[in-house]
Design a protein around this motif. Structure first.
Motif, mmCIF file in Angstrom:
data_model
loop_
_atom_site.group_PDB
_atom_site.id
_atom_site.type_symbol
_atom_site.label_atom_id
_atom_site.label_comp_id
_atom_site.label_asym_id
_atom_site.label_seq_id
_atom_site.Cartn_x
_atom_site.Cartn_y
_atom_site.Cartn_z
ATOM 1 N N ASP A 8 0.818 -1.215 0.000
ATOM 2 C CA ASP A 8 0.000 0.000 0.000
ATOM 3 C C ASP A 8 0.853 1.267 0.000
ATOM 4 O O ASP A 8 0.331 2.380 0.126
ATOM 5 N N ARG A 27 -3.786 0.060 -3.699
ATOM 6 C CA ARG A 27 -4.498 -0.118 -2.434
ATOM 7 C C ARG A 27 -4.891 1.208 -1.784
ATOM 8 O O ARG A 27 -5.674 1.224 -0.838
ATOM 9 N N SER A 28 -4.340 2.306 -2.277
ATOM 10 C CA SER A 28 -4.720 3.604 -1.724
ATOM 11 C C SER A 28 -5.886 4.235 -2.482
ATOM 12 O O SER A 28 -6.523 5.165 -1.982
ATOM 13 N N LYS A 54 -1.839 5.823 5.079
ATOM 14 C CA LYS A 54 -1.024 4.910 4.275
ATOM 15 C C LYS A 54 0.429 5.393 4.306
ATOM 16 O O LYS A 54 0.688 6.586 4.455
#
Length: 210
Positions: free
Chosen positions: A83, A138-139, A172
């Protein structure tokens, strides 16, 4: 782009295979979605499920910048945590801190926070952050969360991509890739400085940006 300039951009893009132009269908500055909402629109419209590189169109880089080095750094970060995201940074002068987002980082160059246009006395950092971000796949869902959280905020909050970065670093891992500097081509003086650099100071135009 918006609906006003869509045809012009599509005419320009026709000469570049693979370039696609997306309109947000707005016709005035008051209707604009804002840069973060525009990014969300692109992710959803093109069903993007991969890392995304975001580059401000008024930015040109000096000769030490390398896309290969950026992708290598992203690969290293992804091997550690999937991520992880990446932003560029360079050292600015004291009097320039109030023009840019300024990053504060730890010893591993992970971003702790980004202060938007602080006075020099408000931070010891001089790490300016241009609009050049690599957001991990994933962000990307966090775009929805950011916009939902700010749905009642003025459009200016959603129009500065640095606001999303400031919000993202708390959720993140975001790391810095250092460069020597860049040109922010936002006025005539900066355009002239940039023009002079590429006419007289660029050493190897064949390898530029590689």
């Amino acid at each position: 782009t918006n609906a006003v300039y869509q045809a012009a951009f599509e005419e320009w893009a026709a000469q570049f295979p693979g370039v696609r132009v997306l309109s947000d269908r707005t016709r005035s500055n008051e209707e604009r979605l804002g840069a973060v909402a525009g990014l969300q629109l692109a992710v959803k419209h093109f069903h993007i499920q991969d890392h995304v590189l975001v580059v401000g169109g008024d930015t040109l880089f000096k000769e030490d910048f390398s896309l290969a080095k950026v992708t290598e750094k992203v690969s290293q970060l992804q091997a550690r945590r999937e991520d992880s995201c990446l932003v560029l940074s360079y050292q600015c002068r004291d009097e320039e801190t109030q023009k840019y987002g300024i990053l504060e980082v730890d010893d591993d160059l992970r971003v702790l926070c980004m202060k938007e246009k602080p006075r020099p006395s408000e931070t010891e950092s001089r790490r300016a952050c241009p609009c050049f971000y690599v957001f991990s796949r994933r962000s990307l869902p966090l775009l929805d969360a950011f916009l939902e959280e700010n749905k009642d905020a003025p459009v200016e909050v959603k129009d500065a991509p640095g606001n999303f970065v400031s919000w993202l670093v708390l959720r993140k891992p975001v790391y810095v890739h250092e460069i020597s500097g860049r040109f922010d081509v936002g006025n005539l003086q900066s355009y002239l400085e940039c023009d002079l650099y590429f006419k007289e100071k660029l050493q190897d135009d064949k390898s530029y940006m590689i």
